[in-house]
Design a protein around this motif. Sequence first.
Motif, PDB file in Angstrom:
ATOM      1  N   LEU A  36      56.273  35.846 114.282  1.00 29.32           N
ATOM      2  CA  LEU A  36      57.062  35.418 113.124  1.00 29.32           C
ATOM      3  C   LEU A  36      57.021  36.446 111.997  1.00 29.32           C
ATOM      4  CD1 LEU A  36      56.347  31.593 112.854  1.00 29.32           C
ATOM      5  CD2 LEU A  36      58.564  32.694 113.177  1.00 29.32           C
ATOM      6  N   THR A  37      55.865  37.049 111.775  1.00 34.98           N
ATOM      7  CA  THR A  37      55.754  38.077 110.748  1.00 34.98           C
ATOM      8  C   THR A  37      56.657  39.259 111.072  1.00 34.98           C
ATOM      9  OG1 THR A  37      53.521  37.417 110.136  1.00 34.98           O
ATOM     10  CG2 THR A  37      54.158  39.674 109.596  1.00 34.98           C
ATOM     11  N   ASP A  38      56.648  39.668 112.318  1.00 31.74           N
ATOM     12  CA  ASP A  38      57.525  40.765 112.738  1.00 31.74           C
ATOM     13  C   ASP A  38      58.994  40.376 112.548  1.00 31.74           C
ATOM     14  OD1 ASP A  38      57.932  43.386 113.882  1.00 31.74           O
ATOM     15  OD2 ASP A  38      58.562  42.365 115.727  1.00 31.74           O
ATOM     16  N   LEU A  39      59.343  39.173 112.941  1.00 34.22           N
ATOM     17  CA  LEU A  39      60.714  38.683 112.783  1.00 34.22           C
ATOM     18  C   LEU A  39      61.102  38.599 111.307  1.00 34.22           C
ATOM     19  CD1 LEU A  39      63.239  37.591 114.194  1.00 34.22           C
ATOM     20  CD2 LEU A  39      62.211  35.330 114.075  1.00 34.22           C
ATOM     21  N   ASN A  40      60.203  38.141 110.457  1.00 31.93           N
ATOM     22  CA  ASN A  40      60.476  38.090 109.016  1.00 31.93           C
ATOM     23  C   ASN A  40      60.787  39.481 108.473  1.00 31.93           C
ATOM     24  OD1 ASN A  40      60.024  35.330 108.928  1.00 31.93           O
ATOM     25  ND2 ASN A  40      57.904  35.529 108.243  1.00 31.93           N
ATOM     26  N   ARG A  41      60.015  40.460 108.893  1.00 26.68           N
ATOM     27  CA  ARG A  41      60.244  41.836 108.422  1.00 26.68           C
ATOM     28  C   ARG A  41      61.577  42.379 108.902  1.00 26.68           C
ATOM     29  NH1 ARG A  41      54.202  44.488 109.017  1.00 26.68           N
ATOM     30  NH2 ARG A  41      53.268  43.162 107.432  1.00 26.68           N
ATOM     31  N   LYS A  42      61.932  42.071 110.144  1.00 26.38           N
ATOM     32  CA  LYS A  42      63.212  42.557 110.679  1.00 26.38           C
ATOM     33  C   LYS A  42      64.394  41.830 110.050  1.00 26.38           C
ATOM     34  CE  LYS A  42      61.399  44.035 115.118  1.00 26.38           C
ATOM     35  NZ  LYS A  42      61.276  43.694 116.538  1.00 26.38           N
ATOM     36  N   THR A  43      64.244  40.550 109.815  1.00 27.44           N
ATOM     37  CA  THR A  43      65.341  39.740 109.282  1.00 27.44           C
ATOM     38  C   THR A  43      65.625  40.054 107.821  1.00 27.44           C
ATOM     39  OG1 THR A  43      64.794  37.950 110.801  1.00 27.44           O
ATOM     40  CG2 THR A  43      66.148  37.372 108.905  1.00 27.44           C
ATOM     41  N   PHE A  44      64.579  40.140 107.018  1.00 29.50           N
ATOM     42  CA  PHE A  44      64.765  40.288 105.582  1.00 29.50           C
ATOM     43  C   PHE A  44      64.573  41.712 105.074  1.00 29.50           C
ATOM     44  CE2 PHE A  44      63.348  35.855 106.236  1.00 29.50           C
ATOM     45  CZ  PHE A  44      64.523  35.241 105.860  1.00 29.50           C
ATOM     46  N   SER A  45      64.074  42.612 105.901  1.00 29.80           N
ATOM     47  CA  SER A  45      63.886  44.018 105.541  1.00 29.80           C
ATOM     48  C   SER A  45      63.302  44.205 104.136  1.00 29.80           C
ATOM     49  CB  SER A  45      65.211  44.775 105.633  1.00 29.80           C
ATOM     50  OG  SER A  45      65.731  44.704 106.922  1.00 29.80           O
ATOM     51  N   PRO A  46      62.076  43.746 103.920  1.00 28.63           N
ATOM     52  CA  PRO A  46      61.495  43.946 102.588  1.00 28.63           C
ATOM     53  C   PRO A  46      61.392  45.433 102.269  1.00 28.63           C
ATOM     54  CG  PRO A  46      59.817  43.222 104.130  1.00 28.63           C
ATOM     55  CD  PRO A  46      61.134  43.144 104.844  1.00 28.63           C
ATOM     56  N   LEU A  47      61.526  45.761 101.010  1.00 26.13           N
ATOM     57  CA  LEU A  47      61.529  47.151 100.569  1.00 26.13           C
ATOM     58  C   LEU A  47      60.327  47.943 101.064  1.00 26.13           C
ATOM     59  CD1 LEU A  47      62.665  47.436  96.860  1.00 26.13           C
ATOM     60  CD2 LEU A  47      63.350  48.857  98.777  1.00 26.13           C
ATOM     61  N   TYR A  48      59.163  47.359 100.988  1.00 24.56           N
ATOM     62  CA  TYR A  48      57.943  48.080 101.328  1.00 24.56           C
ATOM     63  C   TYR A  48      57.318  47.594 102.631  1.00 24.56           C
ATOM     64  CZ  TYR A  48      58.634  49.482  96.524  1.00 24.56           C
ATOM     65  OH  TYR A  48      59.185  49.967  95.377  1.00 24.56           O
ATOM     66  N   ALA A  49      58.135  47.225 103.587  1.00 24.61           N
ATOM     67  CA  ALA A  49      57.634  46.684 104.863  1.00 24.61           C
ATOM     68  C   ALA A  49      56.666  47.637 105.545  1.00 24.61           C
ATOM     69  CB  ALA A  49      58.794  46.370 105.797  1.00 24.61           C
ATOM     70  N   ASP A  50      56.926  48.939 105.465  1.00 22.71           N
ATOM     71  CA  ASP A  50      56.050  49.912 106.116  1.00 22.71           C
ATOM     72  C   ASP A  50      54.669  49.958 105.471  1.00 22.71           C
ATOM     73  OD1 ASP A  50      58.099  50.542 107.846  1.00 22.71           O
ATOM     74  OD2 ASP A  50      58.739  52.293 106.691  1.00 22.71           O
ATOM     75  N   LEU A  51      54.566  49.535 104.228  1.00 23.33           N
ATOM     76  CA  LEU A  51      53.286  49.573 103.526  1.00 23.33           C
ATOM     77  C   LEU A  51      52.495  48.276 103.679  1.00 23.33           C
ATOM     78  CD1 LEU A  51      54.445  51.227 100.184  1.00 23.33           C
ATOM     79  CD2 LEU A  51      53.461  52.340 102.186  1.00 23.33           C
ATOM     80  N   LEU A  52      53.156  47.220 104.148  1.00 21.89           N
ATOM     81  CA  LEU A  52      52.481  45.935 104.326  1.00 21.89           C
ATOM     82  C   LEU A  52      51.512  46.012 105.499  1.00 21.89           C
ATOM     83  CD1 LEU A  52      55.582  43.613 103.881  1.00 21.89           C
ATOM     84  CD2 LEU A  52      53.749  43.990 102.229  1.00 21.89           C
ATOM     85  N   PRO A  53      50.380  45.327 105.396  1.00 19.92           N
ATOM     86  CA  PRO A  53      49.427  45.346 106.514  1.00 19.92           C
ATOM     87  C   PRO A  53      50.010  44.648 107.735  1.00 19.92           C
ATOM     88  CG  PRO A  53      48.750  43.749 104.873  1.00 19.92           C
ATOM     89  CD  PRO A  53      49.933  44.485 104.305  1.00 19.92           C
ATOM     90  N   LYS A  54      49.664  45.141 108.897  1.00 19.78           N
ATOM     91  CA  LYS A  54      50.055  44.476 110.134  1.00 19.78           C
ATOM     92  C   LYS A  54      49.297  43.162 110.197  1.00 19.78           C
ATOM     93  CE  LYS A  54      52.096  45.639 113.221  1.00 19.78           C
ATOM     94  NZ  LYS A  54      53.384  45.119 113.544  1.00 19.78           N
ATOM     95  N   PRO A  55      49.886  42.125 110.757  1.00 22.05           N
ATOM     96  CA  PRO A  55      49.222  40.815 110.825  1.00 22.05           C
ATOM     97  C   PRO A  55      47.879  40.867 111.533  1.00 22.05           C
ATOM     98  CG  PRO A  55      51.529  40.604 111.411  1.00 22.05           C
ATOM     99  CD  PRO A  55      51.241  42.077 111.266  1.00 22.05           C
ATOM    100  N   LEU A  56      47.735  41.674 112.564  1.00 20.59           N
ATOM    101  CA  LEU A  56      46.485  41.767 113.299  1.00 20.59           C
ATOM    102  C   LEU A  56      45.361  42.219 112.384  1.00 20.59           C
ATOM    103  CD1 LEU A  56      45.039  41.548 115.985  1.00 20.59           C
ATOM    104  CD2 LEU A  56      45.709  43.882 116.484  1.00 20.59           C
ATOM    105  N   GLU A  57      45.612  43.235 111.544  1.00 22.13           N
ATOM    106  CA  GLU A  57      44.609  43.725 110.628  1.00 22.13           C
ATOM    107  C   GLU A  57      44.258  42.671 109.574  1.00 22.13           C
ATOM    108  OE1 GLU A  57      46.206  47.259 108.924  1.00 22.13           O
ATOM    109  OE2 GLU A  57      46.574  48.151 110.872  1.00 22.13           O
ATOM    110  N   LYS A  58      45.248  41.947 109.141  1.00 25.74           N
ATOM    111  CA  LYS A  58      45.061  40.979 108.073  1.00 25.74           C
ATOM    112  C   LYS A  58      44.346  39.721 108.545  1.00 25.74           C
ATOM    113  CE  LYS A  58      47.762  38.447 104.725  1.00 25.74           C
ATOM    114  NZ  LYS A  58      49.096  38.150 104.250  1.00 25.74           N
ATOM    115  N   SER A  59      44.633  39.263 109.757  1.00 25.05           N
ATOM    116  CA  SER A  59      44.161  37.950 110.190  1.00 25.05           C
ATOM    117  C   SER A  59      43.159  37.966 111.340  1.00 25.05           C
ATOM    118  CB  SER A  59      45.362  37.109 110.623  1.00 25.05           C
ATOM    119  OG  SER A  59      46.241  36.971 109.555  1.00 25.05           O
ATOM    120  N   SER A  60      42.745  39.118 111.782  1.00 20.42           N
ATOM    121  CA  SER A  60      41.878  39.164 112.952  1.00 20.42           C
ATOM    122  C   SER A  60      40.537  38.484 112.695  1.00 20.42           C
ATOM    123  CB  SER A  60      41.655  40.612 113.405  1.00 20.42           C
ATOM    124  OG  SER A  60      41.018  41.358 112.379  1.00 20.42           O
TER     125      SER A  60
END
Length: 63
Positions: A36-60
């Motif tokens: 869902l996080t990946d889909l959210n990034r693709k759907t809404f294309s946030p300005l700083y998507a490349d700078l956002l942490p990957k979900p695995l790093e954030k929630s592991s």
Amino acid sequence: MDQQKIMDEIEYYKAQAITELLYTSGKITFDEYDKLTDLNRKTFSPLYADLLPKPLEKSSNQS
């Protein structure tokens, strides 16, 4: 920044907040959260998507 980009940013953060709420409440699995996080990034294309942490790093630590 044009109006559409601003709306995309707002919608991304709303969608991501809902995704995180679903995950932390145990309604979805980590894999679903990640997808869902990946889909959210693709759907809404946030300005700083490349700078956002990957979900695995954030929630592991929560697995």
